[in-house]
Design a protein around this motif. Structure first.
Motif, PDB file in Angstrom:
ATOM      1  N   LYS A  76      -0.032 -26.287 -20.050  1.00 41.59           N
ATOM      2  CA  LYS A  76       0.955 -27.346 -20.283  1.00 41.59           C
ATOM      3  C   LYS A  76       1.507 -27.252 -21.705  1.00 41.59           C
ATOM      4  CE  LYS A  76      -1.163 -30.606 -17.049  1.00 41.59           C
ATOM      5  NZ  LYS A  76      -1.945 -31.845 -16.920  1.00 41.59           N
ATOM      6  N   GLN A  77       0.602 -26.996 -22.634  1.00 42.55           N
ATOM      7  CA  GLN A  77       1.014 -26.855 -24.036  1.00 42.55           C
ATOM      8  C   GLN A  77       1.954 -25.669 -24.209  1.00 42.55           C
ATOM      9  OE1 GLN A  77      -2.262 -26.520 -26.862  1.00 42.55           O
ATOM     10  NE2 GLN A  77      -1.011 -25.237 -28.191  1.00 42.55           N
ATOM     11  N   ARG A  78       1.619 -24.532 -23.595  1.00 45.54           N
ATOM     12  CA  ARG A  78       2.446 -23.327 -23.738  1.00 45.54           C
ATOM     13  C   ARG A  78       3.793 -23.491 -23.021  1.00 45.54           C
ATOM     14  NH1 ARG A  78       3.223 -20.968 -27.101  1.00 45.54           N
ATOM     15  NH2 ARG A  78       3.663 -18.924 -26.187  1.00 45.54           N
ATOM     16  N   LEU A  79       3.822 -24.191 -21.894  1.00 46.24           N
ATOM     17  CA  LEU A  79       5.087 -24.431 -21.211  1.00 46.24           C
ATOM     18  C   LEU A  79       6.027 -25.246 -22.090  1.00 46.24           C
ATOM     19  CD1 LEU A  79       3.913 -25.056 -17.557  1.00 46.24           C
ATOM     20  CD2 LEU A  79       5.649 -23.397 -18.251  1.00 46.24           C
ATOM     21  N   GLU A  80       5.472 -26.179 -22.831  1.00 44.75           N
ATOM     22  CA  GLU A  80       6.291 -26.973 -23.752  1.00 44.75           C
ATOM     23  C   GLU A  80       6.755 -26.123 -24.930  1.00 44.75           C
ATOM     24  OE1 GLU A  80       3.929 -30.326 -24.806  1.00 44.75           O
ATOM     25  OE2 GLU A  80       4.116 -31.280 -22.831  1.00 44.75           O
ATOM     26  N   GLU A  81       5.867 -25.308 -25.449  1.00 41.27           N
ATOM     27  CA  GLU A  81       6.193 -24.484 -26.619  1.00 41.27           C
ATOM     28  C   GLU A  81       7.189 -23.381 -26.296  1.00 41.27           C
ATOM     29  OE1 GLU A  81       1.870 -25.043 -28.899  1.00 41.27           O
ATOM     30  OE2 GLU A  81       2.300 -23.209 -27.777  1.00 41.27           O
ATOM     31  N   THR A  82       7.176 -22.901 -25.047  1.00 40.15           N
ATOM     32  CA  THR A  82       8.093 -21.832 -24.638  1.00 40.15           C
ATOM     33  C   THR A  82       9.297 -22.387 -23.888  1.00 40.15           C
ATOM     34  OG1 THR A  82       6.944 -21.452 -22.541  1.00 40.15           O
ATOM     35  CG2 THR A  82       6.176 -20.186 -24.450  1.00 40.15           C
ATOM     36  N   THR A  83       9.444 -23.689 -23.915  1.00 43.60           N
ATOM     37  CA  THR A  83      10.516 -24.387 -23.182  1.00 43.60           C
ATOM     38  C   THR A  83      10.581 -23.952 -21.717  1.00 43.60           C
ATOM     39  OG1 THR A  83      12.224 -22.800 -23.901  1.00 43.60           O
ATOM     40  CG2 THR A  83      11.890 -24.777 -25.256  1.00 43.60           C
ATOM     41  N   GLY A  84       9.406 -23.886 -21.105  1.00 49.66           N
ATOM     42  CA  GLY A  84       9.349 -23.658 -19.662  1.00 49.66           C
ATOM     43  C   GLY A  84       9.482 -22.221 -19.213  1.00 49.66           C
ATOM     44  N   ASP A  85       9.194 -21.252 -20.088  1.00 43.43           N
ATOM     45  CA  ASP A  85       9.299 -19.828 -19.726  1.00 43.43           C
ATOM     46  C   ASP A  85       8.086 -19.419 -18.900  1.00 43.43           C
ATOM     47  OD1 ASP A  85       9.371 -17.068 -19.565  1.00 43.43           O
ATOM     48  OD2 ASP A  85      10.045 -16.782 -21.630  1.00 43.43           O
ATOM     49  N   ILE A  86       8.227 -19.418 -17.576  1.00 44.37           N
ATOM     50  CA  ILE A  86       7.112 -19.155 -16.677  1.00 44.37           C
ATOM     51  C   ILE A  86       6.552 -17.745 -16.848  1.00 44.37           C
ATOM     52  CG2 ILE A  86       8.655 -18.449 -14.807  1.00 44.37           C
ATOM     53  CD1 ILE A  86       5.315 -20.314 -14.403  1.00 44.37           C
ATOM     54  N   PHE A  87       7.399 -16.773 -17.174  1.00 43.16           N
ATOM     55  CA  PHE A  87       6.940 -15.393 -17.344  1.00 43.16           C
ATOM     56  C   PHE A  87       6.034 -15.265 -18.569  1.00 43.16           C
ATOM     57  CE2 PHE A  87      10.943 -15.165 -15.019  1.00 43.16           C
ATOM     58  CZ  PHE A  87      10.565 -14.419 -13.919  1.00 43.16           C
ATOM     59  N   GLN A  88       6.480 -15.827 -19.682  1.00 47.09           N
ATOM     60  CA  GLN A  88       5.681 -15.762 -20.897  1.00 47.09           C
ATOM     61  C   GLN A  88       4.371 -16.529 -20.740  1.00 47.09           C
ATOM     62  OE1 GLN A  88       6.141 -13.923 -23.752  1.00 47.09           O
ATOM     63  NE2 GLN A  88       4.036 -14.610 -24.059  1.00 47.09           N
ATOM     64  N   VAL A  89       4.432 -17.633 -20.035  1.00 46.44           N
ATOM     65  CA  VAL A  89       3.222 -18.445 -19.873  1.00 46.44           C
ATOM     66  C   VAL A  89       2.195 -17.738 -18.995  1.00 46.44           C
ATOM     67  CG1 VAL A  89       2.311 -20.623 -18.982  1.00 46.44           C
ATOM     68  CG2 VAL A  89       4.387 -20.612 -20.350  1.00 46.44           C
ATOM     69  N   TYR A  90       2.652 -16.972 -18.006  1.00 43.56           N
ATOM     70  CA  TYR A  90       1.695 -16.198 -17.214  1.00 43.56           C
ATOM     71  C   TYR A  90       1.023 -15.132 -18.086  1.00 43.56           C
ATOM     72  CZ  TYR A  90       1.424 -17.623 -12.352  1.00 43.56           C
ATOM     73  OH  TYR A  90       1.114 -18.296 -11.198  1.00 43.56           O
ATOM     74  N   GLU A 197       7.778  -7.611 -16.393  1.00 45.56           N
ATOM     75  CA  GLU A 197       9.155  -7.291 -16.770  1.00 45.56           C
ATOM     76  C   GLU A 197       9.988  -6.922 -15.552  1.00 45.56           C
ATOM     77  OE1 GLU A 197      10.788  -7.456 -19.800  1.00 45.56           O
ATOM     78  OE2 GLU A 197       9.000  -8.635 -20.251  1.00 45.56           O
ATOM     79  N   TYR A 198       9.401  -6.152 -14.605  1.00 45.81           N
ATOM     80  CA  TYR A 198      10.119  -5.809 -13.382  1.00 45.81           C
ATOM     81  C   TYR A 198      10.421  -7.056 -12.561  1.00 45.81           C
ATOM     82  CZ  TYR A 198       9.664  -0.721 -13.815  1.00 45.81           C
ATOM     83  OH  TYR A 198       9.781   0.582 -14.227  1.00 45.81           O
ATOM     84  N   LEU A 199       9.455  -7.966 -12.494  1.00 44.61           N
ATOM     85  CA  LEU A 199       9.695  -9.208 -11.761  1.00 44.61           C
ATOM     86  C   LEU A 199      10.768 -10.054 -12.449  1.00 44.61           C
ATOM     87  CD1 LEU A 199       6.057 -10.296 -10.804  1.00 44.61           C
ATOM     88  CD2 LEU A 199       7.845  -9.507  -9.262  1.00 44.61           C
ATOM     89  N   LYS A 200      10.769 -10.009 -13.766  1.00 45.32           N
ATOM     90  CA  LYS A 200      11.701 -10.829 -14.528  1.00 45.32           C
ATOM     91  C   LYS A 200      13.128 -10.289 -14.466  1.00 45.32           C
ATOM     92  CE  LYS A 200      12.264 -12.812 -19.152  1.00 45.32           C
ATOM     93  NZ  LYS A 200      11.652 -12.920 -20.522  1.00 45.32           N
ATOM     94  N   HIS A 201      13.281  -8.979 -14.593  1.00 39.32           N
ATOM     95  CA  HIS A 201      14.632  -8.399 -14.705  1.00 39.32           C
ATOM     96  C   HIS A 201      15.064  -7.636 -13.452  1.00 39.32           C
ATOM     97  CE1 HIS A 201      14.686  -9.534 -18.887  1.00 39.32           C
ATOM     98  NE2 HIS A 201      13.563  -8.897 -19.098  1.00 39.32           N
ATOM     99  N   GLY A 202      14.145  -7.376 -12.524  1.00 40.92           N
ATOM    100  CA  GLY A 202      14.493  -6.616 -11.329  1.00 40.92           C
ATOM    101  C   GLY A 202      14.317  -5.115 -11.544  1.00 40.92           C
ATOM    102  N   ILE A 203      14.451  -4.355 -10.469  1.00 42.18           N
ATOM    103  CA  ILE A 203      14.239  -2.912 -10.516  1.00 42.18           C
ATOM    104  C   ILE A 203      15.549  -2.153 -10.353  1.00 42.18           C
ATOM    105  CG2 ILE A 203      13.072  -0.972  -9.383  1.00 42.18           C
ATOM    106  CD1 ILE A 203      10.901  -2.963  -8.507  1.00 42.18           C
ATOM    107  N   LEU A 204      16.445  -2.632  -9.534  1.00 42.29           N
ATOM    108  CA  LEU A 204      17.710  -1.944  -9.340  1.00 42.29           C
ATOM    109  C   LEU A 204      18.579  -1.985 -10.577  1.00 42.29           C
ATOM    110  CD1 LEU A 204      18.690  -3.182  -5.753  1.00 42.29           C
ATOM    111  CD2 LEU A 204      17.782  -0.945  -6.389  1.00 42.29           C
ATOM    112  N   LYS A 205      19.317  -0.918 -10.812  1.00 46.08           N
ATOM    113  CA  LYS A 205      20.227  -0.863 -11.959  1.00 46.08           C
ATOM    114  C   LYS A 205      21.455  -1.737 -11.675  1.00 46.08           C
ATOM    115  CE  LYS A 205      18.994   3.772 -13.554  1.00 46.08           C
ATOM    116  NZ  LYS A 205      19.472   5.142 -13.834  1.00 46.08           N
TER     117      LYS A 205
END
Length: 205
Positions: A76-90, A197-205
């Motif tokens: 919860k603390q990290r979600l607040e500090e990262t403004t809800g960035d689920i990737f960074q929090v994982y 990173e692949y989940l965040k940005h995708g794999i296809l160009k």
């Protein structure tokens, strides 16, 4: 969860039972753990055990509950500090677990638990956020989900968000299991970050 008879014990006696259980659960998988060994180590009668807990699985869940609560608070603390960035929090969750569980006095206990997580587990007792057919981790709890920034995600509703969470959960679980099975942490973490990173940005160009 423990019965009132356990909760009313002195802290010393509770700790003695917990430490005895920790020793036994670090020795073998939960399915093979012996209540006989626990009560002998704790110097209590076998009948007393069932006055405190329904089963060894019940005892293990209680032992893990405090760890889960601390993790929830941290996320919860990290979600607040990262403004809800689920990737960074994982990623933060992976680092938190490997740092706090692998380097603690309970290391052998947690290594045994993670060693026995099966990818298609059917009845394994594990951490609350690694149980099959239940909400996939603390991120299914409403007070945590509500802190996720959905505006940057390609999700149309909560069901799609839960699909994203499930994918992140599966990737994270695999990395944690590999780490606790003894694979080199830095190598596992590097591969894990690539997957994120692949989940965040995708794999296809």
């Amino acid at each position: 969860m423990p019965k009132d008879t356990f909760l009313n014990l002195s802290e010393d006696k509770k700790n003695k039972i917990i430490n005895a259980a920790k020793k036994e659960f670090a020795r073998v998988p939960i399915e093979e753990a012996s209540i006989k060994n626990i009560v002998e180590e704790a110097e209590i009668a076998r009948g007393s055990f069932y006055q405190y807990f329904e089963s060894k699985e019940d005892l293990l869940k209680y032992m893990l509950k405090s760890k889960e609560e601390k993790l929830d608070k941290y996320l919860k603390q990290r979600l607040e500090e990262t403004t809800g960035d689920i990737f960074q929090v994982y990623i933060d969750m992976f680092d938190y677990i490997t740092k706090n569980l692998m380097n603690s006095e309970d290391k052998a206990f947690f290594i045994m638990i993670f060693k026995n997580i099966r990818i298609s587990e059917e009845k394994s007792v594990t951490l609350g956020y690694i149980e099959k057919n239940k909400p996939k981790g603390p991120f299914q709890k409403e007070d945590i989900i509500n802190k996720i920034d959905k505006s940057k995600l390609k999700v149309k509703n909560d069901n799609e968000l839960k699909t994203v969470i499930k994918m992140l959960y599966l990737v994270t679980r695999k990395a944690l299991v590999s780490t606790f099975k003894g694979e080199e942490l830095n190598k596992v973490r590097d591969e894990y970050i690539k997957m994120i990173e692949y989940l965040k940005h995708g794999i296809l160009k």
